[in-house]
Design a protein around this motif. Sequence first.
Motif, short mmCIF file in Angstrom:
data_model
loop_
_atom_site.label_atom_id
_atom_site.label_comp_id
_atom_site.label_asym_id
_atom_site.label_seq_id
_atom_site.Cartn_x
_atom_site.Cartn_y
_atom_site.Cartn_z
N GLU A 9 0.81 -1.22 0.00
CA GLU A 9 0.00 0.00 0.00
C GLU A 9 0.84 1.27 0.00
O GLU A 9 0.54 2.22 -0.69
CB GLU A 9 -0.93 -0.01 1.22
N SER A 10 1.91 1.25 0.80
CA SER A 10 2.68 2.48 0.93
C SER A 10 4.08 2.37 0.33
O SER A 10 4.64 3.36 -0.13
CB SER A 10 2.81 2.85 2.42
N HIS A 11 4.65 1.16 0.34
CA HIS A 11 6.03 1.00 -0.11
C HIS A 11 6.15 -0.13 -1.12
O HIS A 11 5.28 -1.00 -1.22
CB HIS A 11 6.96 0.70 1.07
N HIS A 12 7.25 -0.10 -1.84
CA HIS A 12 7.57 -1.22 -2.73
C HIS A 12 9.01 -1.62 -2.49
O HIS A 12 9.81 -0.85 -1.94
CB HIS A 12 7.37 -0.84 -4.20
N VAL A 13 9.31 -2.84 -2.91
CA VAL A 13 10.65 -3.38 -2.76
C VAL A 13 11.07 -3.99 -4.09
O VAL A 13 10.31 -4.72 -4.71
CB VAL A 13 10.66 -4.47 -1.65
N ASP A 14 12.28 -3.66 -4.53
CA ASP A 14 12.84 -4.26 -5.73
C ASP A 14 13.95 -5.22 -5.32
O ASP A 14 14.80 -4.88 -4.49
CB ASP A 14 13.44 -3.19 -6.65
N ILE A 15 13.94 -6.41 -5.90
CA ILE A 15 14.99 -7.39 -5.65
C ILE A 15 15.90 -7.39 -6.88
O ILE A 15 15.53 -7.87 -7.94
CB ILE A 15 14.41 -8.81 -5.42
N ASN A 16 17.08 -6.82 -6.70
CA ASN A 16 18.02 -6.68 -7.83
C ASN A 16 19.09 -7.77 -7.82
O ASN A 16 19.75 -7.98 -6.80
CB ASN A 16 18.74 -5.32 -7.75
N GLY A 17 19.24 -8.41 -8.97
CA GLY A 17 20.36 -9.33 -9.18
C GLY A 17 20.53 -10.48 -8.21
O GLY A 17 21.65 -10.86 -7.90
N PRO A 18 19.45 -11.08 -7.72
CA PRO A 18 19.61 -12.22 -6.81
C PRO A 18 20.07 -13.45 -7.59
O PRO A 18 19.84 -13.55 -8.80
CB PRO A 18 18.20 -12.45 -6.28
N THR A 19 20.75 -14.37 -6.92
CA THR A 19 21.09 -15.62 -7.59
C THR A 19 19.91 -16.58 -7.55
O THR A 19 19.79 -17.43 -8.42
CB THR A 19 22.32 -16.31 -6.97
N ILE A 20 19.06 -16.44 -6.55
CA ILE A 20 17.86 -17.28 -6.49
C ILE A 20 16.64 -16.38 -6.39
O ILE A 20 16.62 -15.44 -5.58
CB ILE A 20 17.88 -18.23 -5.28
N CYS A 21 15.66 -16.65 -7.26
CA CYS A 21 14.39 -15.94 -7.23
C CYS A 21 13.38 -16.92 -7.78
O CYS A 21 13.32 -17.15 -8.98
CB CYS A 21 14.47 -14.67 -8.08
N GLU A 22 12.61 -17.56 -6.90
CA GLU A 22 11.74 -18.65 -7.33
C GLU A 22 10.57 -18.80 -6.37
O GLU A 22 10.60 -18.27 -5.27
CB GLU A 22 12.54 -19.97 -7.34
N THR A 23 9.56 -19.53 -6.82
CA THR A 23 8.47 -19.86 -5.91
C THR A 23 8.71 -21.25 -5.34
O THR A 23 9.28 -22.11 -6.00
CB THR A 23 7.10 -19.83 -6.62
N LEU A 24 8.28 -21.45 -4.10
CA LEU A 24 8.44 -22.75 -3.43
C LEU A 24 7.11 -23.17 -2.82
O LEU A 24 6.42 -22.36 -2.21
CB LEU A 24 9.48 -22.65 -2.30
N SER A 25 6.80 -24.45 -2.98
CA SER A 25 5.66 -25.01 -2.24
C SER A 25 6.03 -25.12 -0.77
O SER A 25 7.20 -24.99 -0.40
CB SER A 25 5.33 -26.41 -2.79
N SER A 26 5.04 -25.36 0.06
CA SER A 26 5.34 -25.44 1.49
C SER A 26 6.27 -26.61 1.78
O SER A 26 7.13 -26.52 2.66
CB SER A 26 4.06 -25.53 2.31
N ALA A 27 6.16 -27.69 1.02
CA ALA A 27 7.08 -28.82 1.21
C ALA A 27 8.50 -28.42 0.83
O ALA A 27 9.48 -28.81 1.50
CB ALA A 27 6.63 -30.02 0.38
#
Length: 259
Positions: free
Chosen positions: A95-113
């Motif tokens: 709502e008020s802020h945003h965050v940018d993730i720059n140049g990570p080596t890992i950026c992925e979705t994970l299931s709870s398992a």
Amino acid sequence: MPEGHTIHRAARDHHRMFVGQRLTVTSPQGRFDVGAGRISGRICEAVEACGKHLLYHFKAAPSLHIHLGLFGRILKGKVPAGDPRGEVRVRLAGESHHVDINGPTICETLSSAEVVSLLSRLGPDPLRDDAEPELAYARITRSRLPVGQLLMDQSVIAGIGNIYRTELLWRQRVHPELPGKDLSAASFEAIWQDACNLLALGAKRNAIITVENAPPARSRYRERVNIFGKTDCPACGSAIRRFTLATRKVYVCEHCQPR
DNA sequence: AGAGTTGTTCAAGC
DNA sequence: AGCTTGAACAACTC
């Protein structure tokens, strides 16, 4: 940039900013698949750090897993966000802020398992209150590898990087090449406790500070350390030896840290 | 401008 | 099995 303190600091900040909000998740360069609304528009339930790993948990959606690696950055701004600068893999906007993730080596979705399996392969994290340091000591005493290498192994202890390993060993007068199996329980205790304190201080001050009574920061690089990158020991004045351990440069005062 | 770097994973081989 | 090595990836500072 990131050792564990950076990630924990970000996790706390983002937790405050985002939890309970509906986040807009985009991937400006299209290099991370947030397509089909997999996360976008979901309610953020928690932001969590373990070691150098950052996890955003969502209601009824996979978690977002970030690891910054050596070069990644987290940039924060107020909404509306401007154009992304550099390699922004993912942008999280609340709502008020945003965050940018720059140049990570890992950026992925994970299931709870998958989250469970990630956390289970990490060692105890000095910044988490669920940490069990005995597990780390058991791993260390089981190995002949040098302590300086074991401290960098995230499955032994999560969150320590190259600077903290150098500084912790100097502060506790332990030689980095000491075989893990020869580390006394007392020395381990001292290293662990010191790591808890220093990482917490680092998270609070947003800088690696391992010297006592550190003066305020002057430059943008705000780290204040004893022997990392230095040539002389601040305690005894003898020359600091540097060599490579676990593919990274480690520093040692052979006088203050006898074998 | 180019070297150096607060990290990790994977694979292959000893 | 424990351990070593090398390649790959990336952004920023000095």
